[in-house]
Design a protein around this motif. Structure first.
Motif, short mmCIF file in Angstrom:
data_model
loop_
_atom_site.label_atom_id
_atom_site.label_comp_id
_atom_site.label_asym_id
_atom_site.label_seq_id
_atom_site.Cartn_x
_atom_site.Cartn_y
_atom_site.Cartn_z
N GLY A 46 -12.12 -8.39 5.28
CA GLY A 46 -12.22 -8.81 3.89
C GLY A 46 -12.80 -7.74 2.97
O GLY A 46 -12.72 -7.87 1.75
N ILE A 47 -13.36 -6.69 3.55
CA ILE A 47 -13.88 -5.58 2.74
C ILE A 47 -12.70 -4.67 2.40
O ILE A 47 -12.10 -4.04 3.27
CB ILE A 47 -14.97 -4.79 3.49
N ARG A 48 -12.37 -4.59 1.12
CA ARG A 48 -11.21 -3.82 0.68
C ARG A 48 -11.59 -2.42 0.21
O ARG A 48 -10.78 -1.49 0.27
CB ARG A 48 -10.50 -4.56 -0.46
N VAL A 49 -12.83 -2.25 -0.28
CA VAL A 49 -13.30 -0.96 -0.79
C VAL A 49 -14.78 -0.80 -0.44
O VAL A 49 -15.55 -1.77 -0.54
CB VAL A 49 -13.12 -0.83 -2.32
N THR A 99 -12.67 4.55 0.49
CA THR A 99 -14.10 4.78 0.26
C THR A 99 -14.27 5.67 -0.96
O THR A 99 -13.49 6.60 -1.18
CB THR A 99 -14.76 5.43 1.48
N VAL A 100 -15.30 5.36 -1.76
CA VAL A 100 -15.58 6.11 -2.98
C VAL A 100 -17.03 6.55 -2.96
O VAL A 100 -17.93 5.72 -2.76
CB VAL A 100 -15.33 5.25 -4.24
N ALA A 101 -17.28 7.84 -3.17
CA ALA A 101 -18.63 8.34 -3.35
C ALA A 101 -18.91 8.41 -4.84
O ALA A 101 -18.20 9.11 -5.57
CB ALA A 101 -18.80 9.71 -2.71
N ALA A 102 -19.90 7.66 -5.30
CA ALA A 102 -20.29 7.64 -6.72
C ALA A 102 -21.49 8.57 -6.88
O ALA A 102 -22.58 8.27 -6.39
CB ALA A 102 -20.63 6.23 -7.14
N ILE A 103 -21.28 9.69 -7.58
CA ILE A 103 -22.28 10.76 -7.62
C ILE A 103 -22.77 10.95 -9.04
O ILE A 103 -22.01 11.33 -9.93
CB ILE A 103 -21.67 12.07 -7.08
N GLU A 104 -24.07 10.71 -9.25
CA GLU A 104 -24.63 10.76 -10.60
C GLU A 104 -25.69 11.84 -10.77
O GLU A 104 -26.16 12.05 -11.89
CB GLU A 104 -25.21 9.40 -10.96
N LEU A 198 -8.24 0.07 -6.66
CA LEU A 198 -8.13 0.18 -5.21
C LEU A 198 -8.01 -1.19 -4.55
O LEU A 198 -7.34 -1.34 -3.52
CB LEU A 198 -9.34 0.92 -4.66
N CYS A 199 -8.64 -2.20 -5.15
CA CYS A 199 -8.56 -3.56 -4.60
C CYS A 199 -7.21 -4.21 -4.87
O CYS A 199 -6.87 -5.22 -4.24
CB CYS A 199 -9.67 -4.43 -5.20
N ALA A 200 -6.45 -3.67 -5.81
CA ALA A 200 -5.19 -4.29 -6.21
C ALA A 200 -4.03 -3.95 -5.28
O ALA A 200 -3.02 -4.65 -5.27
CB ALA A 200 -4.83 -3.88 -7.63
N VAL A 201 -4.17 -2.89 -4.49
CA VAL A 201 -3.04 -2.47 -3.64
C VAL A 201 -3.05 -3.23 -2.32
O VAL A 201 -4.04 -3.88 -1.95
CB VAL A 201 -3.07 -0.95 -3.39
N SER A 202 -1.94 -3.14 -1.60
CA SER A 202 -1.84 -3.77 -0.28
C SER A 202 -2.88 -3.17 0.66
O SER A 202 -2.89 -1.95 0.89
CB SER A 202 -0.45 -3.54 0.30
N PRO A 203 -3.76 -3.98 1.25
CA PRO A 203 -4.77 -3.41 2.15
C PRO A 203 -4.18 -2.80 3.40
O PRO A 203 -4.67 -1.78 3.90
CB PRO A 203 -5.67 -4.62 2.48
N ARG A 204 -3.10 -3.39 3.92
CA ARG A 204 -2.48 -2.83 5.12
C ARG A 204 -1.79 -1.51 4.79
O ARG A 204 -1.88 -0.54 5.54
CB ARG A 204 -1.48 -3.82 5.72
N ALA A 205 -1.11 -1.46 3.66
CA ALA A 205 -0.46 -0.21 3.26
C ALA A 205 -1.50 0.87 2.99
O ALA A 205 -1.31 2.04 3.36
CB ALA A 205 0.39 -0.44 2.02
#
Length: 251
Positions: A46-49, A99-104, A198-205
């Motif tokens: 269930g974790i998509r991102v 995965t996204v690295a948010a760098i501030e 990123l959550c909008a696309v097919s998770p399997r794809a």
């Protein structure tokens, strides 16, 4: 001792590096938490991102905690710090979901090596990037040099590692080290918009497409196998139906 705090928001898991007083320098406790994080994501479809970040508005990570690894013997250092760290970092890099690295802020040394394991890196304008290791008689041992070379090219990776040059966010964008840079006041909104995409696309794809790029395999046979798998999936049926109906797909 540092830790990684987790917060689940729907399909998104946010992991925050926390090592108060040390600008989120990575120690052995944090490596263990990163390993646990990988296990959690792999076990929860269930974790998509996954978003990995440091202190909001502050440091991502100042690097590996020198006081944690300095007392180790050469054998312990190679086995328990470098080899173990690389095993965990590779598992993180090959997670099935984006995965996204948010760098501030500061993203140095081992912190930069970890950020380079993420699929995408989003930076705010105050972000700074540096490999300082050779200046203290060390190397970026968590494979940050080769990863940067694949992203920015061999010459730039050698420059960053051998000179310890600090890069501002604009230079990091020019090098391709980060995917986008946003003003600090618009960073949160930009991150939220990227995560929504990123959550909008097919998770399997997404998982198969990521594996095609990041994984180690013979490309031709993998793509044929992955193509068969996704074509037989419910996601493909959903996507094709939406395409022919001329509407957005909802996965």
């Amino acid at each position: 001792m540092g830790t990684i705090k987790l917060a689940r928001r729907g399909q998104v898991l946010e992991a925050t590096l926390e090592h108060p007083g040390k600008a989120n320098a990575i120690d052995r406790a944090m490596l263990a938490k990163l390993d646990e994080l990988v296990e959690r994501v792999q076990a929860d479809s269930g974790i998509r991102v996954l978003v990995l970040r440091g202190t909001p508005g502050g440091s991502f990570s100042a690097g590996a905690d020198v006081r944690d690894w300095a007392p180790l013997s050469p054998e312990e250092f190679g086995r328990d710090w470098i080899a173990q760290g690389n095993r965990i970092f590779r598992r993180f890099e090959q997670l099935r979901c984006p995965t996204v690295a948010a760098i501030e802020g500061a993203c140095f040394g081992g912190g930069l090596e970890l950020a380079l394991c993420a699929d995408l890196r989003l930076a705010s304008e105050p972000a700074r990037f540096r490999f300082p290791e050779t200046g203290i008689g060390a190397i970026p041992g968590w494979e940050g040099g080769p990863r940067l070379a694949r992203i920015a090219g061999r010459g730039r990776a050698l420059e960053a590692v051998l000179t310890g040059r600090e890069l501002d966010a604009a230079t990091a964008l020019q090098w391709g080290l980060v995917n986008a840079v946003h003003p600090a006041e618009r960073f949160a909104a930009a991150l939220a918009a990227l995560v929504e995409q990123l959550c909008a696309v097919s998770p399997r794809a997404a998982a198969l497409a990521k594996q095609a790029i990041v994984g180690e395999h013979e490309s031709e046979s993998f793509h044929a196998r992955a193509g068969r798998e996704i074509k037989a999936s419910a996601d493909a049926e959903t996507g094709l139906r939406a395409f022919f109906d001329k509407r957005p797909a909802r996965f």
